[in-house]
Motif scaffolding. Structure first.
Motif, mmCIF file in Angstrom:
data_model
loop_
_atom_site.group_PDB
_atom_site.id
_atom_site.type_symbol
_atom_site.label_atom_id
_atom_site.label_comp_id
_atom_site.label_asym_id
_atom_site.label_seq_id
_atom_site.Cartn_x
_atom_site.Cartn_y
_atom_site.Cartn_z
ATOM 1 N N LEU A 164 7.493 11.676 13.184
ATOM 2 C CA LEU A 164 6.032 11.443 12.458
ATOM 3 C C LEU A 164 5.461 12.473 11.610
ATOM 4 O O LEU A 164 4.774 12.371 10.489
ATOM 5 C CB LEU A 164 4.956 11.416 13.673
ATOM 6 N N ILE A 165 5.996 13.817 11.910
ATOM 7 C CA ILE A 165 5.441 14.963 10.935
ATOM 8 C C ILE A 165 5.442 14.891 9.495
ATOM 9 O O ILE A 165 4.709 14.802 8.845
ATOM 10 C CB ILE A 165 6.164 16.208 11.593
ATOM 11 N N PRO A 166 6.835 14.489 8.935
ATOM 12 C CA PRO A 166 6.886 14.438 7.409
ATOM 13 C C PRO A 166 6.045 13.197 6.852
ATOM 14 O O PRO A 166 5.806 13.165 5.805
ATOM 15 C CB PRO A 166 8.225 14.179 7.298
ATOM 16 N N LEU A 167 6.073 12.061 7.633
ATOM 17 C CA LEU A 167 5.102 11.164 7.394
ATOM 18 C C LEU A 167 3.579 11.320 7.079
ATOM 19 O O LEU A 167 2.983 10.962 6.160
ATOM 20 C CB LEU A 167 5.161 9.788 8.315
ATOM 21 N N VAL A 168 2.908 12.272 7.912
ATOM 22 C CA VAL A 168 1.592 12.788 7.858
ATOM 23 C C VAL A 168 1.754 13.614 6.512
ATOM 24 O O VAL A 168 0.738 13.535 6.056
ATOM 25 C CB VAL A 168 1.122 13.281 9.123
ATOM 26 N N THR A 227 0.939 -1.115 -0.027
ATOM 27 C CA THR A 227 -0.036 -0.044 0.069
ATOM 28 C C THR A 227 1.027 1.269 -0.048
ATOM 29 O O THR A 227 1.973 0.908 0.143
ATOM 30 C CB THR A 227 -0.969 0.045 1.309
ATOM 31 N N ASP A 228 0.409 2.533 -0.431
ATOM 32 C CA ASP A 228 0.993 3.640 -0.140
ATOM 33 C C ASP A 228 0.820 4.497 0.934
ATOM 34 O O ASP A 228 1.337 5.549 1.161
ATOM 35 C CB ASP A 228 0.879 4.481 -1.756
ATOM 36 N N TYR A 229 -0.231 4.019 2.029
ATOM 37 C CA TYR A 229 -0.520 4.736 3.176
ATOM 38 C C TYR A 229 -0.730 3.695 4.295
ATOM 39 O O TYR A 229 -1.274 2.904 3.951
ATOM 40 C CB TYR A 229 -1.345 5.962 2.936
ATOM 41 N N LEU A 230 -0.776 4.155 5.421
ATOM 42 C CA LEU A 230 -1.020 3.491 6.588
ATOM 43 C C LEU A 230 -1.951 4.401 7.122
ATOM 44 O O LEU A 230 -2.181 5.377 7.243
ATOM 45 C CB LEU A 230 -0.051 3.142 7.640
ATOM 46 N N ASP A 231 -3.190 3.927 7.635
ATOM 47 C CA ASP A 231 -4.485 4.731 8.376
ATOM 48 C C ASP A 231 -3.910 5.205 9.646
ATOM 49 O O ASP A 231 -4.190 6.348 10.002
ATOM 50 C CB ASP A 231 -5.472 3.820 8.347
ATOM 51 N N ILE A 232 -3.361 4.431 10.533
ATOM 52 C CA ILE A 232 -2.713 4.592 11.637
ATOM 53 C C ILE A 232 -1.167 4.139 12.049
ATOM 54 O O ILE A 232 -1.232 3.091 11.818
ATOM 55 C CB ILE A 232 -3.689 4.154 13.005
ATOM 56 N N TYR A 233 -0.738 4.989 12.403
ATOM 57 C CA TYR A 233 0.957 4.929 12.654
ATOM 58 C C TYR A 233 1.191 5.150 13.892
ATOM 59 O O TYR A 233 1.056 6.152 14.253
ATOM 60 C CB TYR A 233 1.956 5.424 11.552
ATOM 61 N N TRP A 234 1.737 4.384 14.664
ATOM 62 C CA TRP A 234 1.999 4.512 16.088
ATOM 63 C C TRP A 234 3.411 4.559 16.486
ATOM 64 O O TRP A 234 4.286 3.770 15.868
ATOM 65 C CB TRP A 234 1.552 3.203 16.871
ATOM 66 N N ARG A 269 -3.130 9.007 10.183
ATOM 67 C CA ARG A 269 -3.386 9.382 11.753
ATOM 68 C C ARG A 269 -2.212 8.900 12.322
ATOM 69 O O ARG A 269 -1.679 7.952 12.022
ATOM 70 C CB ARG A 269 -4.526 8.647 12.185
ATOM 71 N N VAL A 270 -1.837 9.801 13.497
ATOM 72 C CA VAL A 270 -0.567 9.363 14.246
ATOM 73 C C VAL A 270 -1.151 8.995 15.793
ATOM 74 O O VAL A 270 -2.049 9.584 16.277
ATOM 75 C CB VAL A 270 0.531 10.097 14.185
ATOM 76 N N GLY A 271 -0.311 7.894 16.227
ATOM 77 C CA GLY A 271 -1.054 7.510 17.470
ATOM 78 C C GLY A 271 0.339 7.352 18.561
ATOM 79 O O GLY A 271 1.474 7.048 17.880
#
Length: 316
Positions: A130-134, A109-116, A141-143
């Protein structure tokens, strides 16, 4: 940014696959595609489409196995949640981006729905990654997981300075372990529209109603070593859960899940059998009374056990 609606329950895959920190070592399972396909399909049929994994679960094996199934469905129908674990970070210039890239590849996939961020190993160091990934769209979303309230607030400060916000917190929370509640984390999440994901709601099966002093957890597994010595103290609680379950035509596991939902949390339920998915589905329809909740919480408090994992910071 459009966000997918989260179901009432997330499904965990820590016990899927084998390898270091994987299902065989921690849970005493040896589960592959053949055993788990019916589990995945049963969940999707019932609208439980939020799947939680981590690179460290079997060192990629859980993600690889889960990805085998998720790629067979339209991407918009799946919610993929996975984690960056600081302790296994590589030595590159951006270890989080590298670990995230590996997850994206395993899920095709080219994206993750939630990354922790899996734990607060170094909040100051890792949170900014996390910031550049978003901003790139690779993460929606980040957690943060296993963070106490001060660590959550600090992570939010770092992120919000760049217009990114914590969407979710994932901590150990069960009838036997309520420190995130006692430490003010549940209240903070409610006040800030943050989803609280409760993991180990069933305490790795010890609160499923399946195990007791006569029928202990699998010998030789990490969970057996952790919980079997506690079973004499836990038995009064699992008996109470079963008694309440009998009134509703449900199961002890459903009672544990319904209790967690009643606290305003999203339980993460580890599933290895289709029947466990059915338990989860039924639990979403089970409404416990305030008297039920009081009974459960009083008996749970009287067990006087501490099930905090060795990897967890104190929350209070």
């Amino acid at each position: 940014m459009e966000q997918k609606k989260l179901p009432a329950i997330a499904l965990g895959t820590w016990s899927w696959g084998v390898g270091a920190a994987g299902g065989d070592q921690v849970f005493g399972n040896h589960l592959g595609e053949k055993e788990l396909r019916p589990v995945f399909e049963m969940a999707m049929k019932h609208g439980l489409n939020l799947w939680d994994s981590a690179v460290v679960y079997g060192m990629g094996d859980s993600e690889t196995l889960l990805g085998t199934f998720t790629r067979e469905y339209p991407r918009e129908d799946i919610i993929i949640s996975t984690k960056f674990t600081p302790q296994i970070a590589g030595a590159g210039a951006n270890p989080m981006a590298d670990m995230c890239a590996g997850s994206l590849k395993r899920f095709d996939t080219d994206y993750l729905d939630i990354y922790w961020i899996h734990n607060p190993f170094d909040v100051e160091r890792w949170t900014p990654y996390l910031i550049p990934l978003v901003k790139s769209g690779k993460v929606k979303r980040v957690g943060v997981s296993n963070h106490n309230l001060a660590e959550i607030k600090r992570a939010e400060e770092i992120l919000s300075a760049e217009g990114v916000h914590i969407s979710a917190v994932q901590n150990h929370y069960s009838l036997l372990y309520r420190s995130s509640e006692e430490g003010g984390i549940l209240d903070y999440c409610k006040e800030n529209n943050i989803t609280f994901f409760a993991y180990m709601v069933l305490e790795q099966g010890a609160l499923s109603g399946k195990y007791n002093t006569q029928n202990p957890l699998p010998a030789g597994s990490q969970r057996g070593e952790t919980y079997n010595p506690l079973l004499p103290q836990i038995e009064a609680l699992t008996n109470e859960m079963t008694a309440i379950a009998d009134q509703y035509g449900s199961t002890a596991a459903q009672i544990a899940i319904a209790w967690a939902i009643a606290q305003g949390t999203t339980p993460i339920i580890g599933v290895t059998k289709a029947a466990q998915v059915e338990d989860a589905v039924k639990a979403t329809d089970l409404k416990l009374t305030s008297e039920d909740l009081d009974r459960l919480e009083k008996v749970a408090a009287n067990t006087r056990v501490d099930t905090r994992g060795a990897w967890e910071h104190p929350m209070v």
